[in-house]
Write an enzyme that holds these catalytic residues in place. Structure first.
Site, PDB file in Angstrom:
ATOM      1  N   CYS A   1     -10.007  -8.545  16.859  1.00 36.44           N
ATOM      2  CA  CYS A   1      -9.429  -9.123  15.625  1.00 36.44           C
ATOM      3  C   CYS A   1      -9.399  -8.181  14.045  1.00 36.44           C
ATOM      4  CB  CYS A   1      -8.485 -10.300  15.074  1.00 36.44           C
ATOM      5  SG  CYS A   1      -7.506 -10.449  13.654  1.00 36.44           S
TER       6      CYS A   1
ATOM      7  N   ARG B   1       7.432  -0.070   1.486  1.00 36.58           N
ATOM      8  CA  ARG B   1       7.500  -0.943   2.425  1.00 36.58           C
ATOM      9  C   ARG B   1       5.688  -1.940   2.507  1.00 36.58           C
ATOM     10  NH1 ARG B   1       5.356   3.958   4.556  1.00 36.58           N
ATOM     11  NH2 ARG B   1       4.377   4.178   5.769  1.00 36.58           N
TER      12      ARG B   1
ATOM     13  N   LYS C   1      -2.989   4.860   7.696  1.00 41.62           N
ATOM     14  CA  LYS C   1      -3.492   4.863   8.555  1.00 41.62           C
ATOM     15  C   LYS C   1      -3.142   6.625   8.686  1.00 41.62           C
ATOM     16  CE  LYS C   1      -0.571   1.177  10.381  1.00 41.62           C
ATOM     17  NZ  LYS C   1      -0.129   0.770   8.914  1.00 41.62           N
TER      18      LYS C   1
ATOM     19  N   ARG D   1      -8.328  -8.858  11.888  1.00 39.73           N
ATOM     20  CA  ARG D   1      -7.866  -9.713  10.227  1.00 39.73           C
ATOM     21  C   ARG D   1      -8.817 -10.788  10.702  1.00 39.73           C
ATOM     22  NH1 ARG D   1      -2.424  -8.151   9.874  1.00 39.73           N
ATOM     23  NH2 ARG D   1      -2.493  -6.824   8.207  1.00 39.73           N
TER      24      ARG D   1
ATOM     25  N   ARG E   1       0.601  -1.188   0.118  1.00 36.45           N
ATOM     26  CA  ARG E   1       0.415  -0.289   0.296  1.00 36.45           C
ATOM     27  C   ARG E   1       0.889   1.070   0.187  1.00 36.45           C
ATOM     28  NH1 ARG E   1      -4.569  -0.112   4.292  1.00 36.45           N
ATOM     29  NH2 ARG E   1      -5.466  -1.645   2.709  1.00 36.45           N
ATOM     30  N   TYR E   2       2.128   1.340   0.827  1.00 33.53           N
ATOM     31  CA  TYR E   2       2.558   2.289   0.951  1.00 33.53           C
ATOM     32  C   TYR E   2       4.441   2.467  -0.401  1.00 33.53           C
ATOM     33  CZ  TYR E   2      -0.279   3.000   5.434  1.00 33.53           C
ATOM     34  OH  TYR E   2      -0.933   3.437   6.249  1.00 33.53           O
TER      35      TYR E   2
ATOM     36  N   CYS F   1      -2.461 -17.686  15.371  1.00 32.20           N
ATOM     37  CA  CYS F   1      -2.290 -16.973  16.188  1.00 32.20           C
ATOM     38  C   CYS F   1      -2.203 -18.121  17.642  1.00 32.20           C
ATOM     39  CB  CYS F   1      -3.221 -16.135  16.590  1.00 32.20           C
ATOM     40  SG  CYS F   1      -3.117 -14.569  15.404  1.00 32.20           S
TER      41      CYS F   1
HETATM   42  C1  LIG Z   1       0.862  -0.597   8.803  1.00 36.23           C
HETATM   43  C2  LIG Z   1       0.781  -0.623   7.958  1.00 36.23           C
HETATM   44  C3  LIG Z   1       2.161  -1.025   7.403  1.00 36.23           C
HETATM   45  C4  LIG Z   1       4.130  -0.221   8.190  1.00 36.23           C
HETATM   46  O1  LIG Z   1       3.801   1.305   8.632  1.00 36.23           O
HETATM   47  P1  LIG Z   1       4.360   2.034   9.218  1.00 36.23           P
HETATM   48  O2  LIG Z   1       3.534   2.805   9.434  1.00 36.23           O
HETATM   49  O3  LIG Z   1       6.067   2.176   8.369  1.00 36.23           O
HETATM   50  O4  LIG Z   1       4.338   1.096  10.817  1.00 36.23           O
HETATM   51  C5  LIG Z   1       2.268  -1.306   6.219  1.00 36.23           C
HETATM   52  N1  LIG Z   1       2.057  -2.054   5.090  1.00 36.23           N
HETATM   53  C6  LIG Z   1       0.802  -1.926   5.521  1.00 36.23           C
HETATM   54  C7  LIG Z   1      -0.775  -1.714   4.521  1.00 36.23           C
HETATM   55  C8  LIG Z   1       0.034  -1.307   6.510  1.00 36.23           C
HETATM   56  O5  LIG Z   1      -0.774  -1.153   7.527  1.00 36.23           O
HETATM   57  S1  SF4 Z   2      -4.953  -9.171  17.018  1.00 33.02           S
HETATM   58 FE1  SF4 Z   2      -5.893 -10.623  15.290  1.00 33.02          FE
HETATM   59  S2  SF4 Z   2      -3.717 -11.619  14.195  1.00 33.02           S
HETATM   60 FE2  SF4 Z   2      -3.467 -10.420  16.116  1.00 33.02          FE
HETATM   61  S3  SF4 Z   2      -2.377 -11.647  16.971  1.00 33.02           S
HETATM   62 FE3  SF4 Z   2      -4.722 -10.772  18.272  1.00 33.02          FE
HETATM   63  S4  SF4 Z   2      -5.686 -12.799  16.463  1.00 33.02           S
HETATM   64 FE4  SF4 Z   2      -3.540 -12.536  15.765  1.00 33.02          FE
END
Ligand SMILES: *Cc1c(COP(=O)(O)O)cnc(C)c1O
Ligand code: SF4
Length: 358
Positions: free
Chosen positions: A120, A104, A325, A122, A100-101, A113
């Site tokens: 959560c 990274r 974010k 996800r 996305r960014y 987990c």
């Molecule tokens: C949070 C996130 C990151 C990492 O972002 P940082 O601000 O560098 O910690 C990278 N990719 C995705 C999709 C994210 O949600």
């Molecule tokens: S927040 Fe979701 S991905 Fe993270 S440890 Fe908990 S269950 Fe696992």
């Protein structure tokens, strides 16, 4: 018993996954059990004996319990709930990679987990299937990262990567380390909080071979700051790994300044740097954990200036639909024009800062 308690594989194998096991630990009425069983049809439960031992059985509103034990509120569908709240599927160029960014990526290596957090993000995927990424899938993801030279930073996430064997994790990390443009390798894990005995000498000895490695963990409440979790964090930091923390703002768990302050100062004492405070997102069945955005802004406003900047995370909303974010907060700039900026300090007193002449 003592020896096995400290063995992470024993903890993992003895996770609480049924109401019959749970009622040995906390009192559950028949209605409680029926409700939990209803939830288990949609989202699974797994609680390590260690994390369960932090629950106060006499308190139905215990903050550890709320994060670990299903609530019937999870089955309530909110009109705003999203299956993929952060729009990650749209930003996934190859399976297991979210790009996305610009510089990274996330590399999602497992759906497993140590504990399934009730809040959560996800949860659409986490826990549905336990198999880690296959070799063929890993090679495709690594090939994508290798062919995109703008990727400086790979965040290994999941699920929880530290539920994998050290050998499997090393294979993934060494594959990434072999790519010249990957400068930073990060791991996102809740293991220091829910399964701290997983942080073994074997693991830290492996990780320190691949520096620079950074780790982010996920403490949400001061009751999670125990001797065991402190030992795990110290072992990580002593291996030369900077350790950050991401907290989710959760209604009824940490949504007041006093609790948040104890958490943040406790983390700094453990050499863990608070990194992000997340507004709770729109995952299915977690609406009861959401606070109003004003609550988060107000908590951060109450803490700013009263505790060190080292203890203050960035409060962000991960924008629904894939916006990423976005920082939100109190506006300390009251007004600004060509001549001066009018500022407010943490006591609410106002100060002028004259602008330089153009
Ligand atoms: C949070 C996130 C990151 C990492 O972002 P940082 O601000 O560098 O910690 C990278 N990719 C995705 C999709 C994210 O949600
Ligand atoms: S927040 Fe979701 S991905 Fe993270 S440890 Fe908990 S269950 Fe696992």
């Amino acid at each position: 018993m003592e020896e096995r308690w400290n063995d992470w594989k024993w903890q993992f194998a003895h996770r609480i996954t049924t109401t019959d096991q749970l009622k040995q630990i906390i009192p559950l009425s028949q209605q409680d059990q029926d409700e939990i069983n209803t939830c288990l049809g949609a989202f699974r439960m797994a609680i390590t004996p260690y994390y369960a031992s932090l629950i106060d059985p006499s308190n139905p509103n215990d903050p550890i319990r709320k994060q670990a034990v299903p609530s019937i509120l999870e089955t309530r569908v909110d009109e705003n709930d999203l299956g993929d709240p952060l729009g990650e599927l749209a930003d996934s160029p190859v399976p297991h990679v979210v790009h996305r960014y610009p510089d990274r990526v996330l590399l999602l290596v497992t759906l497993q987990c140590a504990m399934y957090c009730r809040h959560c993000t996800r949860r659409r995927a986490v826990g549905e299937e336990d198999k880690p990424i296959t070799e063929a899938q890993l090679q495709k993801a690594v090939a994508y990262i290798r062919s995109h030279t703008e990727i400086r930073d790979v965040l290994i996430s999941g699920g929880d990567p530290l539920t994998m064997s050290t050998a499997k994790l090393e294979h993934i990390i060494s594959s990434l380390r072999a790519i010249e443009h990957v400068e930073i390798i990060r791991i996102g894990t809740r293991v220091p909080v829910v399964l701290p005995m997983r942080i073994t000498q074997e693991l830290t000895d492996m990780l320190r071979k691949y520096h620079p490695i950074w780790i982010n963990t996920h403490f949400n409440h001061p009751n999670e700051l125990t001797a065991e979790s402190a030992r795990a964090c110290a072992a990580i930091v002593d291996a030369g790994i900077p350790l950050g923390n991401q907290t989710v703002l959760l209604r009824g768990v940490n949504d007041n300044a006093e609790t948040m302050k104890r958490l943040l100062l406790g983390l700094v004492k453990m050499r863990v740097r608070p990194y992000y405070l997340y507004q709770c997102d729109l995952s299915c069945g977690i609406g009861h954990f959401r606070t109003r955005v004003e609550t988060g802004i107000d908590i951060m406003h109450q803490l700013m200036g009263n505790i060190s900047g080292y203890a203050l995370p960035k409060y962000v909303i991960d924008a629904p639909g894939g916006g990423g974010k976005i920082p939100v907060g109190y506006d300390y700039v009251v007004s600004k024009d060509d001549q001066e900026v009018l500022l407010e300090n943490y006591h609410g007193q106002r100060y002028r800062y004259p602008q330089p002449k153009q």
